[in-house]
Design a protein around this motif. Structure first.
Motif, mmCIF file in Angstrom:
data_model
loop_
_atom_site.group_PDB
_atom_site.id
_atom_site.type_symbol
_atom_site.label_atom_id
_atom_site.label_comp_id
_atom_site.label_asym_id
_atom_site.label_seq_id
_atom_site.Cartn_x
_atom_site.Cartn_y
_atom_site.Cartn_z
ATOM 1 N N GLY A 110 0.808 -1.213 0.000
ATOM 2 C CA GLY A 110 0.000 0.000 0.000
ATOM 3 C C GLY A 110 0.840 1.259 0.000
ATOM 4 N N GLY A 111 0.889 1.943 1.158
ATOM 5 C CA GLY A 111 1.565 3.224 1.258
ATOM 6 C C GLY A 111 3.060 3.095 1.498
ATOM 7 N N THR A 112 3.663 4.232 1.868
ATOM 8 C CA THR A 112 5.118 4.293 2.011
ATOM 9 C C THR A 112 5.518 5.069 3.255
ATOM 10 O OG1 THR A 112 5.341 4.291 -0.400
ATOM 11 C CG2 THR A 112 7.271 4.965 0.866
ATOM 12 N N ASP A 142 7.049 10.115 7.749
ATOM 13 C CA ASP A 142 5.749 10.255 7.082
ATOM 14 C C ASP A 142 5.225 8.892 6.663
ATOM 15 O OD1 ASP A 142 3.730 12.080 5.534
ATOM 16 O OD2 ASP A 142 4.410 10.622 4.046
ATOM 17 N N TYR A 143 3.896 8.765 6.713
ATOM 18 C CA TYR A 143 3.214 7.576 6.201
ATOM 19 C C TYR A 143 2.146 8.057 5.236
ATOM 20 C CZ TYR A 143 3.156 2.527 7.294
ATOM 21 O OH TYR A 143 3.348 1.163 7.277
ATOM 22 N N SER A 144 2.293 7.779 3.948
ATOM 23 C CA SER A 144 1.349 8.254 2.935
ATOM 24 C C SER A 144 0.911 7.111 2.036
ATOM 25 C CB SER A 144 1.978 9.353 2.070
ATOM 26 O OG SER A 144 2.261 10.502 2.818
ATOM 27 N N GLY A 145 -0.306 7.239 1.516
ATOM 28 C CA GLY A 145 -0.847 6.244 0.597
ATOM 29 C C GLY A 145 -2.229 6.652 0.150
ATOM 30 N N LYS A 146 -2.995 5.689 -0.340
ATOM 31 C CA LYS A 146 -4.346 5.983 -0.820
ATOM 32 C C LYS A 146 -5.392 5.437 0.137
ATOM 33 C CE LYS A 146 -3.406 6.479 -5.756
ATOM 34 N NZ LYS A 146 -3.739 6.006 -7.129
ATOM 35 N N GLN A 147 -6.287 6.320 0.564
ATOM 36 C CA GLN A 147 -7.404 5.954 1.418
ATOM 37 C C GLN A 147 -8.674 6.107 0.587
ATOM 38 O OE1 GLN A 147 -7.346 4.705 4.423
ATOM 39 N NE2 GLN A 147 -9.532 4.760 4.930
ATOM 40 N N ASP A 148 -9.301 4.971 0.291
ATOM 41 C CA ASP A 148 -10.485 4.975 -0.584
ATOM 42 C C ASP A 148 -10.205 5.717 -1.890
ATOM 43 O OD1 ASP A 148 -12.014 3.541 1.287
ATOM 44 O OD2 ASP A 148 -12.546 5.385 2.345
ATOM 45 N N GLY A 149 -9.013 5.497 -2.432
ATOM 46 C CA GLY A 149 -8.644 6.076 -3.712
ATOM 47 C C GLY A 149 -8.106 7.487 -3.649
ATOM 48 N N LYS A 150 -8.101 8.098 -2.467
ATOM 49 C CA LYS A 150 -7.628 9.468 -2.316
ATOM 50 C C LYS A 150 -6.244 9.476 -1.660
ATOM 51 C CE LYS A 150 -12.342 11.215 -1.749
ATOM 52 N NZ LYS A 150 -13.298 11.884 -0.814
ATOM 53 N N GLU A 151 -5.288 10.159 -2.286
ATOM 54 C CA GLU A 151 -3.934 10.231 -1.747
ATOM 55 C C GLU A 151 -3.908 11.129 -0.511
ATOM 56 O OE1 GLU A 151 -0.321 8.503 -2.222
ATOM 57 O OE2 GLU A 151 -1.418 8.763 -4.089
ATOM 58 N N ALA A 152 -3.389 10.600 0.585
ATOM 59 C CA ALA A 152 -3.319 11.368 1.829
ATOM 60 C C ALA A 152 -2.271 10.748 2.734
ATOM 61 C CB ALA A 152 -4.684 11.390 2.531
ATOM 62 N N GLY A 153 -1.944 11.467 3.808
ATOM 63 C CA GLY A 153 -0.944 10.932 4.712
ATOM 64 C C GLY A 153 -0.874 11.657 6.036
ATOM 65 N N LEU A 154 0.010 11.151 6.881
ATOM 66 C CA LEU A 154 0.229 11.703 8.221
ATOM 67 C C LEU A 154 1.730 11.692 8.477
ATOM 68 C CD1 LEU A 154 -1.731 10.703 11.440
ATOM 69 C CD2 LEU A 154 0.738 11.005 11.458
ATOM 70 N N THR A 155 2.237 12.830 8.916
ATOM 71 C CA THR A 155 3.645 12.952 9.286
ATOM 72 C C THR A 155 3.740 13.268 10.772
ATOM 73 O OG1 THR A 155 3.896 14.081 7.158
ATOM 74 C CG2 THR A 155 5.841 13.965 8.567
ATOM 75 N N ILE A 156 4.723 12.712 11.444
ATOM 76 C CA ILE A 156 5.047 13.133 12.810
ATOM 77 C C ILE A 156 6.350 13.918 12.739
ATOM 78 C CG2 ILE A 156 5.644 12.432 15.148
ATOM 79 C CD1 ILE A 156 3.951 9.945 14.786
ATOM 80 N N PHE A 157 6.317 15.140 13.270
ATOM 81 C CA PHE A 157 7.523 15.963 13.386
ATOM 82 C C PHE A 157 8.056 15.844 14.809
ATOM 83 C CE2 PHE A 157 5.412 19.328 10.410
ATOM 84 C CZ PHE A 157 5.595 18.504 9.315
ATOM 85 N N ALA A 158 9.372 15.759 14.943
ATOM 86 C CA ALA A 158 10.038 15.904 16.237
ATOM 87 C C ALA A 158 10.617 17.307 16.280
ATOM 88 C CB ALA A 158 11.138 14.864 16.396
ATOM 89 N N SER A 159 10.228 18.092 17.252
ATOM 90 C CA SER A 159 10.705 19.473 17.317
ATOM 91 C C SER A 159 12.222 19.519 17.477
ATOM 92 C CB SER A 159 10.057 20.208 18.488
ATOM 93 O OG SER A 159 10.644 21.487 18.667
ATOM 94 N N PRO A 160 12.894 20.428 16.752
ATOM 95 C CA PRO A 160 14.343 20.580 16.926
ATOM 96 C C PRO A 160 14.705 21.124 18.306
ATOM 97 C CG PRO A 160 13.485 22.298 15.475
ATOM 98 C CD PRO A 160 12.372 21.325 15.701
#
Length: 333
Positions: free
Chosen positions: A217-219, A241-259
């Motif tokens: 699926g995603g990457t 980041d974790y991104s892929g297709k949800q019900d055919g729509k490209e979307a994702g979620l990233t977690i940032f660690a503050s510097p």
């Protein structure tokens, strides 16, 4: 007049939406331009507060429903019931000098296990929700937590501030500023991979959907461009980041660690859908980047540890979702 007209056109083309936090019984709803971004559950019935759902713009839900909502279409996994969409905790919090009578069922845990929900696990109890504050295009709320052992012994205290920020057309930020306070005794964070700021991505977006059928699926992607679990797991990076297709729509979620975090973050990110920022894992965790390191994170009694992690919810993949640009905007706030 031309400048004013140009400004109006830019605002019309790329509107910044108002952010809203709605207080409910044991929950807080976070909305952007009327759309639900997430609901934060903190009632007495939960083992630890969690965010569900986590929605990219257009209310595209990018985290798994199970075990909160069961038998969703196209959702097959029923593993790790403690992976409730989005959460913050750690799998081994050691209260130096305190007697913990009820031990977790996990024999590897030396202190209190706030990660799993095995018998004897710890509980993060929200004791107070503070006032909501608003600035242009963002809203914040302060919450107060006690981290307790299974037998009710307070291990540490936490002040957790949650801020929702609109990033224009690119997505939304959920910023968590955590202040962990060793109010009762010195605290040591145990060396385990089971931590700490985590999400469980949707089954459709996870990297490996079915190993037997070889369906992918995603990457997973790190800030330096590395992809796939084999190159991501246990490595140190500013974001994952974790991104892929949800019900055919490209979307994702990233977690940032503050510097601004004083401890580098390694990533406990898996092909089956887990993505977690872990600043506490060392050699025992098995993280390749921590080989040979045994300097456990500690808080002296009366001292504090501040950590900031961010959820970036976006449409598109890691490139079209402008993850790098969003991270830079967060850093420059």
């Amino acid at each position: 007049m031309r400048a004013a007209s140009l400004s109006f056109l830019l605002l019309a083309a790329f509107p910044l939406y108002s952010q809203e936090i709605v207080v409910g019984e044991g929950k807080l709803e976070f909305k952007s331009g009327g759309e639900l971004v997430t609901t934060y559950y903190h009632g007495k019935e939960v083992a630890k507060p969690y965010w569900w759902p986590l929605n990219a713009p257009g209310e595209i839900t990018v985290t798994r429903g199970y075990p909160i909502v069961k038998d969703l279409p196209k959702e097959t996994s029923k593993d790790h019931p403690h992976h409730k969409s989005g959460w913050f905790c750690h799998g081994d919090v050691i209260p130096e000098g305190l007697t913990i009578k009820t031990k977790t069922a996990d024999p590897h845990v030396k202190g209190v296990d706030f990660w799993s929900e095995l018998p004897g696990h710890g509980v993060i109890r929200c004791t107070k929700v503070g006032e909501i504050t608003k600035k242009p295009h963002e809203a914040s709320v302060v919450t107060y937590n006690d981290w307790n052992s299974a037998d009710g012994v307070k291990v540490l205290e936490e002040v957790r501030t949650i801020t929702l920020v609109d990033l224009n057309k690119t997505g939304r930020l959920i910023i968590m500023d955590s202040e962990l306070i060793a109010s009762q005794c010195p605290i040591t964070f145990g060396d385990t991979k089971e931590g700490s700021f985590g999400v469980r991505i949707s089954d459709q977006i996870r990297e490996v959907i079915d190993e037997k059928k070889k369906i992918h699926g995603g990457t997973l992607t790190l800030a330096d461009g590395k992809t796939l679990e084999k190159n991501v797991w246990g490595q140190v990076s500013h974001w994952c980041d974790y991104s892929g297709k949800q019900d055919g729509k490209e979307a994702g979620l990233t977690i940032f660690a503050s510097p601004k975090n004083t401890i580098p973050t390694a990533w406990h990110s898996r092909a089956y859908g887990l993505m977690a920022a872990n600043p506490f894992g060392r050699e025992v965790s098995g993280f390749p980047s921590q080989k040979g390191k045994r300097d456990l994170v500690k808080i002296a009694r009366g001292d504090k540890l501040k950590l900031t992690y961010v959820i970036y919810l976006h449409t598109g993949d890691v490139k079209s979702g402008q993850v790098t640009e969003a991270y830079e905007k967060f850093v420059g706030r």
